[in-house]
Design an enzyme around this catalytic site. Sequence first.
Site, PDB file in Angstrom:
ATOM      1  N   SER A  30     -50.359   0.822  -1.287  1.00  0.00           N
ATOM      2  CA  SER A  30     -50.802   1.344   0.002  1.00  0.00           C
ATOM      3  C   SER A  30     -49.687   2.195   0.591  1.00  0.00           C
ATOM      4  CB  SER A  30     -51.128   0.200   0.965  1.00  0.00           C
ATOM      5  OG  SER A  30     -51.389   0.690   2.267  1.00  0.00           O
ATOM      6  N   TYR A  83     -48.767  -7.620   6.058  1.00  0.00           N
ATOM      7  CA  TYR A  83     -49.574  -6.951   5.033  1.00  0.00           C
ATOM      8  C   TYR A  83     -48.778  -5.827   4.368  1.00  0.00           C
ATOM      9  CZ  TYR A  83     -52.820  -3.588   3.034  1.00  0.00           C
ATOM     10  OH  TYR A  83     -53.433  -2.699   2.180  1.00  0.00           O
TER      11      TYR A  83
END
Length: 225
Positions: free
Chosen positions: A137, A149
């Site tokens: 990501s 995250y």
Amino acid sequence: MTKRKTLFITGASSGIGAATARVAVAAGWNVGLMARSADKLDALARELGDSSLAVAGDATDLAAQEDAIARVAKHFGRVDAAFANAGMGLDTPGTEAGDPEEWRRMIDLNIMALLYTTRAALPELRKTKGQLVLTGSVAGKLHIAGSIYGATKWFVQGYAGNMAQEMREWGGRCTLIAPGMVDTPFFSEPKPDKLKPEDIANAVVFALSQPAHAAIPEIVVMPTG
């Protein structure tokens, strides 16, 4: 006639995983599909036909991944690529306000399941001088205030580079796919102005389609908006 190559995908029942399965089959690949949702997985396999095999299971279970890889290898005769795509975010962000049990579930899926895919697939990938693809990501390339995250994706970023170094020793390749925001069920609300799962699927299949002498260690895909 060239034998069809085979791609194993985790998190295959929806979002990026399902889109990648469709794009890969259209590009001439067989696909092994793994996810917990047996109903969605079976529906996707029916859509894709004989070029697919659904193996329902929990990616956070190493034995389940090993069994899935073995079944896919036996069914299609080979595994040429593995896409460790399963992942999740947090409903309650932050360290002070966050839920430690939710952290554990996320770490198990975003990190441990990715390691399990790699461990289970490597023996087959060695046979085919194959390719590992990991869903990272942009959150793993930036510092985002308090993001746990994002920290799991920093792990994926580093691990992908490390695996690229290891796999090149025997002719294998590892590619990190680092998307910006994608409009998938990952989010509770639609993100219509962001990337589509098909955009990421196209990046995966592009990386897989390169000749053996060309390695693409990383692809970053960002929305233009």
